[in-house]
Design a protein around this motif. Structure first.
Motif, PDB file in Angstrom:
ATOM      1  N   ASP A 644      15.610  80.104  42.302  1.00  0.00           N
ATOM      2  CA  ASP A 644      15.799  80.479  40.903  1.00  0.00           C
ATOM      3  C   ASP A 644      14.822  79.703  40.034  1.00  0.00           C
ATOM      4  O   ASP A 644      14.488  78.550  40.307  1.00  0.00           O
ATOM      5  N   GLY A 645      14.361  80.339  38.999  1.00  0.00           N
ATOM      6  CA  GLY A 645      13.433  79.674  38.086  1.00  0.00           C
ATOM      7  C   GLY A 645      12.887  80.659  37.084  1.00  0.00           C
ATOM      8  O   GLY A 645      13.146  81.866  37.158  1.00  0.00           O
ATOM      9  N   GLN A 646      12.116  80.147  36.176  1.00  0.00           N
ATOM     10  CA  GLN A 646      11.514  80.968  35.128  1.00  0.00           C
ATOM     11  C   GLN A 646      10.165  81.484  35.602  1.00  0.00           C
ATOM     12  O   GLN A 646       9.329  80.707  36.063  1.00  0.00           O
ATOM     13  N   VAL A 647       9.965  82.791  35.501  1.00  0.00           N
ATOM     14  CA  VAL A 647       8.656  83.342  35.843  1.00  0.00           C
ATOM     15  C   VAL A 647       7.755  83.276  34.620  1.00  0.00           C
ATOM     16  O   VAL A 647       8.216  83.340  33.482  1.00  0.00           O
ATOM     17  N   SER A 648       6.460  83.131  34.864  1.00  0.00           N
ATOM     18  CA  SER A 648       5.517  83.013  33.754  1.00  0.00           C
ATOM     19  C   SER A 648       5.095  84.399  33.276  1.00  0.00           C
ATOM     20  O   SER A 648       5.352  85.415  33.923  1.00  0.00           O
ATOM     21  N   SER A 649       4.406  84.422  32.175  1.00  0.00           N
ATOM     22  CA  SER A 649       3.892  85.684  31.633  1.00  0.00           C
ATOM     23  C   SER A 649       2.494  85.990  32.157  1.00  0.00           C
ATOM     24  O   SER A 649       1.904  87.012  31.800  1.00  0.00           O
ATOM     25  N   GLU A 650       1.976  85.115  33.007  1.00  0.00           N
ATOM     26  CA  GLU A 650       0.635  85.303  33.564  1.00  0.00           C
ATOM     27  C   GLU A 650       0.590  86.537  34.457  1.00  0.00           C
ATOM     28  O   GLU A 650       1.456  86.746  35.303  1.00  0.00           O
TER      29      GLU A 650
END
Length: 688
Positions: A644-650
């Motif tokens: 689990d974690g935050q995905v980037s907008s890249e």
């Protein structure tokens, strides 16, 4: 099923078969030039003529057996089955006439034609043609066409079978070939006389039944009967395509595809076929040791003793990274050696991909490559299969032609088929829109995650997000989660557990420095640490060798018997086609000799013993030529995949920048360099 007679023999065949296929099912041989089972029906050459008897009576003229199906036959009359006659005097006369027409303009230049000795026109003219010709008019001549650095053209030989045109349009999905003119003026050419741009373009050489399209790099090099032929496995990508390596002396002269319906059908990529000249250029053929900042040649004994001295240190300060072309045997030997030295620092993920350590289904192409043929909805996540696995991309195109819906989360590249572009980055995975509904309602959905999607800071979170989507659409007996690897060594390394042990450093951490000694198994695609001793075991004078302090020359994939595991988890054996260059040795034997000097002798002295140990420790290596697929996956649990974690907008980027220059063999190839230059120039012109 439909009952018919073929030359008096009763057979029961599906009504969808062509008459040609029905005849072959009964054991009759039917000549053909334009017909190919993987291409649409053209009916150009008329070489496959047969007689059709209905009610015991023949029709008014012979029939082209490729262009008519069994179900198209009229109903049987007078309680007599329809009969296909392939050996009558009428058929023989018709075929001789067709062959005579085909040879009206074909030049009789067999002695200088590269197709000589394996030419369909030669073989069939002997078997079915006349002893002479009644035509004495001048033969026509056709200008040569430029099709790039791979395909050589002698278009005067062309018989207009259009196999190449149909392949480029239907299979490769790059409609750059076509016919101009009519009648005697008809010519096959590229549109705008440009180079072929498909990564599968050279397959037209195998399809061409005459010498009109031949291999440009192989031209005038050898005759087929001079070559020693070895069946082995390709390592240019993670697909594990089945290939045949043709050798004369100690030189690999060409690479051809072998038929394997479950992997590559009968196609291979241009890189697989033409990077072979890189096997003989820029090779490491003797050991080297760096002294006073410069590499000097050394004996094996000296190099091994120097390497052993560098390894006689604290185990926590020693590490090993496996490159993209490392075979399973070399990784197993390295793993056993480092564990005996007390080192937990091993990793096969040189690109930093955040995968492995869990169940096998978490890093395989679970739906299998052949399973693409059944798929009706496919989601590509951070993958560009056209350059990461061109042969697999041809399967995806075939599924699309059959009606499968395809969605892409990643770069909007030309994949040779239409798709729904959902978004450029991983944030789009949280909302697939209308395509998400299609994926849920599909009977055979697939989620394909590219290797580059995992080699990011948020790779574990991306993996978890994609895993949740796949788990939500998987069905009983169908695992929708698929990882498309780009490295031939990756799955074998994960199967072996070539990963950091408890407290060990990952490849990313090792490459930042901090180790006293680092062993590289052909690692050339990443930035290497400036401090510490680098022991490089590899084949070419590439980036790894330039940085190395000790170079131990190894065998290339054509120079050793080795085990490879493809992206779907299929174990395959590669076979040696020629011997290693100069003083180079097989990788595992180098490590076995090094272990003896260190006083930690590995418990195997032969390849057979090593493989037995490998199978004993990791049973999956005993299942040769078997793709586990969905049947062995069990209940797919997305909670164990990634983190689990935050995905980037890249936005996602492909793992491959230049298709033609992805590994040391390809980068040493003059042919691949020319292809890369042409591709770059054409892209520049298109941009302007």
């Amino acid at each position: 099923m439909t009952k018919i007679l073929v030359d008096g023999v009763e057979v029961d065949v599906p009504p969808e078969l062509t008459l040609l296929q029905a005849c072959e099912a009964a054991g009759a041989e039917i000549p053909r030039f334009c017909y190919h089972e993987r291409l649409s029906i053209a009916g150009n050459c008329r070489m496959c003529l047969i007689e059709v008897k209905v009610g015991g009576k023949s029709g008014p003229k012979p029939v082209a057996s490729c262009a008519q199906q069994v179900k198209d036959l009229p109903p049987p009359r007078d309680e007599m089955l329809n009969e296909l006659v392939t050996k009558s005097a009428t058929v023989e006369r018709a075929r001789k006439g067709v062959m005579e027409f085909l040879l009206i303009n074909h030049p009789l230049d067999c002695p200088i034609c590269d197709q000589g000795g394996e030419c369909d026109l030669q073989d069939q003219s002997v078997a079915y043609g006349r002893g002479g010709s009644r035509f004495d008019e001048n033969k026509r001549a056709v200008e040569e066409k430029f099709m790039g650095p791979l395909v050589k053209t002698v278009m005067t030989r062309c018989i207009q079978c259009t196999r190449c045109v149909r392949f480029a349009t239907e299979v490769a999905g790059v409609p750059e070939l076509g016919a101009t003119g009519r009648g005697e003026d008809m010519e096959i050419t590229t549109y705008l006389e440009a180079s072929l741009s498909s990564e599968l373009s050279a397959n037209v050489i195998d399809l061409c039944p005459v010498g009109a399209l031949t291999s440009k790099p192989y031209a005038f090099n050898a005759r087929p009967w001079e070559l020693t032929k070895t069946e082995t496995i390709d390592v240019m990508d993670a697909l594990g395509s089945n290939i045949r390596v043709d050798v004369r002396g100690d030189a690999v002269l060409r690479v051809l595809p072998r038929v394997n319906e479950e992997i590559n059908e009968e196609w291979i990529s241009d890189k697989t076929r033409y990077a072979e000249d890189g096997l003989s250029r820029q090779r490491l053929d003797r050991p080297y040791i760096r002294e006073n900042g410069k590499l000097r040649p050394a004996t094996w004994q000296e190099a091994l003793e120097t390497a052993a001295y560098a390894l006689k240190r604290d185990g926590s300060k020693i590490g090993a990274i496996a490159g993209d072309l490392a075979c399973a045997e070399s990784m197993k030997a390295t793993l056993d050696l480092l564990r005996s030295l007390g080192s937990p620092n091993t990793d096969c993920r040189a690109d930093g991909a955040q995968i492995g350590g869990g169940a096998r289904q978490e890093y395989l192409f679970n739906s299998t490559i052949a399973g693409i043929d059944e798929a009706d909805a496919i989601l590509l996540v951070g993958a560009n299969p056209r350059i990461e696995a061109p042969v697999l991309n041809a399967r995806l195109r075939k599924a699309w032609l059959r009606g499968a819906e395809i969605g892409v989360v990643g770069e909007a590249a030309d994949l040779t088929y239409k798709y729904v572009h959902i978004g450029a980055g991983p944030q789009s995975l949280s909302n697939l829109g209308a395509f998400g509904d299609k994926l849920k309602n599909a009977q055979r959905p697939m989620v394909v995650v590219g290797a580059a999607a995992l080699a990011r800071a948020d790779g574990a979170a991306v993996l978890r997000a994609a895993g949740k989507i796949a788990a939500g659409v998987s069905k009983d007996g169908w695992n929708a989660f698929n990882l498309l690897h780009t490295a031939a060594s990756r799955v074998a390394g994960l199967d072996l557990g070539f990963l950091p042990a408890q407290g060990g450093m990952s490849a990313t951490e090792m490459l930042k420095g901090g180790l006293d000694t680092l062993i590289l198994l052909g690692v050339d695609e990443v930035a290497l640490p400036s401090a510490g001793t680098i022991i490089y075991i590899g084949t070419h004078g590439d980036a790894g060798a330039h940085r190395a302090d000790i170079i131990l020359p190894a065998a290339a994939y054509t120079e050793k018997d080795a085990t490879w595991v493809n992206t779907e988890g299929r174990v395959q054996y590669g076979r040696r086609a020629t011997f290693p260059k100069g003083e180079a040795k097989e990788d595992w034997t180098i490590l076995r000799a090094l272990s003896a000097i260190l006083g930690k002798a590995l418990p195997y002295d032969t390849l057979s013993a090593l493989r037995q140990r490998m199978i004993s420790d990791h049973p999956s290596f005993g299942h040769v030529d078997y793709a586990p697929g969905s049947a062995d996956a069990g209940a797919f649990n997305a909670a164990t995949i990634g983190a689990d974690g935050q995905v980037s907008s890249e936005a996602f980027r492909s793992a491959i920048g230049d298709f033609y220059l992805t590994n040391p063999i390809a980068r040493a190839s003059k042919t691949m360099a020319e292809c890369s230059r042409l591709r770059a120039n054409s892209s520049k012109v298109a941009a302007e």
